[in-house]
Design an enzyme around this catalytic site. Sequence first.
Site, PDB file in Angstrom:
ATOM      1  N   THR A   1     -52.304 -14.098  -5.689  1.00 32.08           N
ATOM      2  CA  THR A   1     -50.902 -14.295  -5.330  1.00 32.08           C
ATOM      3  C   THR A   1     -50.401 -13.240  -4.363  1.00 32.08           C
ATOM      4  OG1 THR A   1     -50.380 -15.399  -7.416  1.00 32.08           O
ATOM      5  CG2 THR A   1     -48.547 -14.369  -6.254  1.00 32.08           C
TER       6      THR A   1
ATOM      7  N   THR B   1     -53.515 -12.361 -10.454  1.00 34.77           N
ATOM      8  CA  THR B   1     -53.216 -11.882 -11.808  1.00 34.77           C
ATOM      9  C   THR B   1     -53.841 -12.736 -12.911  1.00 34.77           C
ATOM     10  OG1 THR B   1     -51.150 -13.141 -11.890  1.00 34.77           O
ATOM     11  CG2 THR B   1     -51.034 -10.878 -11.061  1.00 34.77           C
ATOM     12  N   ASP B   2     -54.253 -13.961 -12.592  1.00 32.83           N
ATOM     13  CA  ASP B   2     -54.798 -14.840 -13.634  1.00 32.83           C
ATOM     14  C   ASP B   2     -55.940 -14.204 -14.410  1.00 32.83           C
ATOM     15  OD1 ASP B   2     -53.004 -16.825 -13.068  1.00 32.83           O
ATOM     16  OD2 ASP B   2     -54.417 -18.129 -12.015  1.00 32.83           O
TER      17      ASP B   2
END
Length: 334
Positions: free
Chosen positions: A24, A97-98
């Site tokens: 992201t 961030t996943d």
Amino acid sequence: MFTKEKETMAYNVRRVAVISLGGTIAMTAQTDGGATPTLSAADLVAAVPGLAATGIHVDVDDFRRLPGASLAISDLLELAVKIKTLAVDGVVVVQGTDTIEETSYLLDLVTTVDMPIVVTGAMRNASMAGADGPANVLAAIRVAASVEARGAGCVVVFGDEIHAARWVRKTHATSPTAFTSYPGPIGYVAEDRVRVLARPGASPTIDPQSAATPVRTAIFTVGLGDDGTLLQAVGDHVDGLVISAFGAGHVPMACVDALTDLAKRMPVILATRTGSGPVLRQTYGFPGSESDLLGRGLTSASTLDPVKARILLQLLLMTGADKDQIAQAFSAIS
């Protein structure tokens, strides 16, 4: 202890590598409305206000440009080998961030360098109001350049908090403060100063170049009324299994026979799905309790959550570790 003046002087001679994997933080909105990775590591660093004033020299590297969900273990093992060759004072890994809670712990296990390795990212992409990427990158660079963070293992820096890779979790799907840890952050950044207040105990160490055996592992989360049928089906397709169990390490009684059978064939790690706290050893004694399952050959994950337990199990199996060696590695987790 450093004064601010002395710390600034130290930073003036520090060198940090910023390695981008995508995610992201490297995304911008496209004409169809969906955000995709488009920004390079140089773009990310150039967008950080106040970086030049720190005096930290930053090298950049576009290692991957992928969403966090598409990173593979092989990507991180290759990155770990690369990190060992870098002549810098610290490393910042920027990614989606996943999977930060998984990749940071993997890097913690396979990197033995004393310099800080910091993982960060953003919850809001660069096209959004209040994008958090620049602030997170600046804080991460400060931590990577600091003397205080040396020897703390791989850490995650988010929202000016410093989290140990072993404990950090993503606990919200969209919030800029999505990352938390139990028992809490090990430090923080305030007024441009890095403060490390605690350090986790030693972790097992794994040579990334020895992790070459192809294996498949999985996490099975038990639920109310499970009868073991799906558990057996998953077990038929993996080389090792992590059980995300109720409470302090409990499963339905109907699952006990399936787990007993699986533990004879492969390593089966017993973890708690609660997100914090240890798997107990001898508090409960009913069929499907922690003491019953450990007696049937399952291995305790101790305080590792299921996601972290799977990373350790995967790496150990990739190095050819047997069940006894795997049990020994998990027993060292405090």
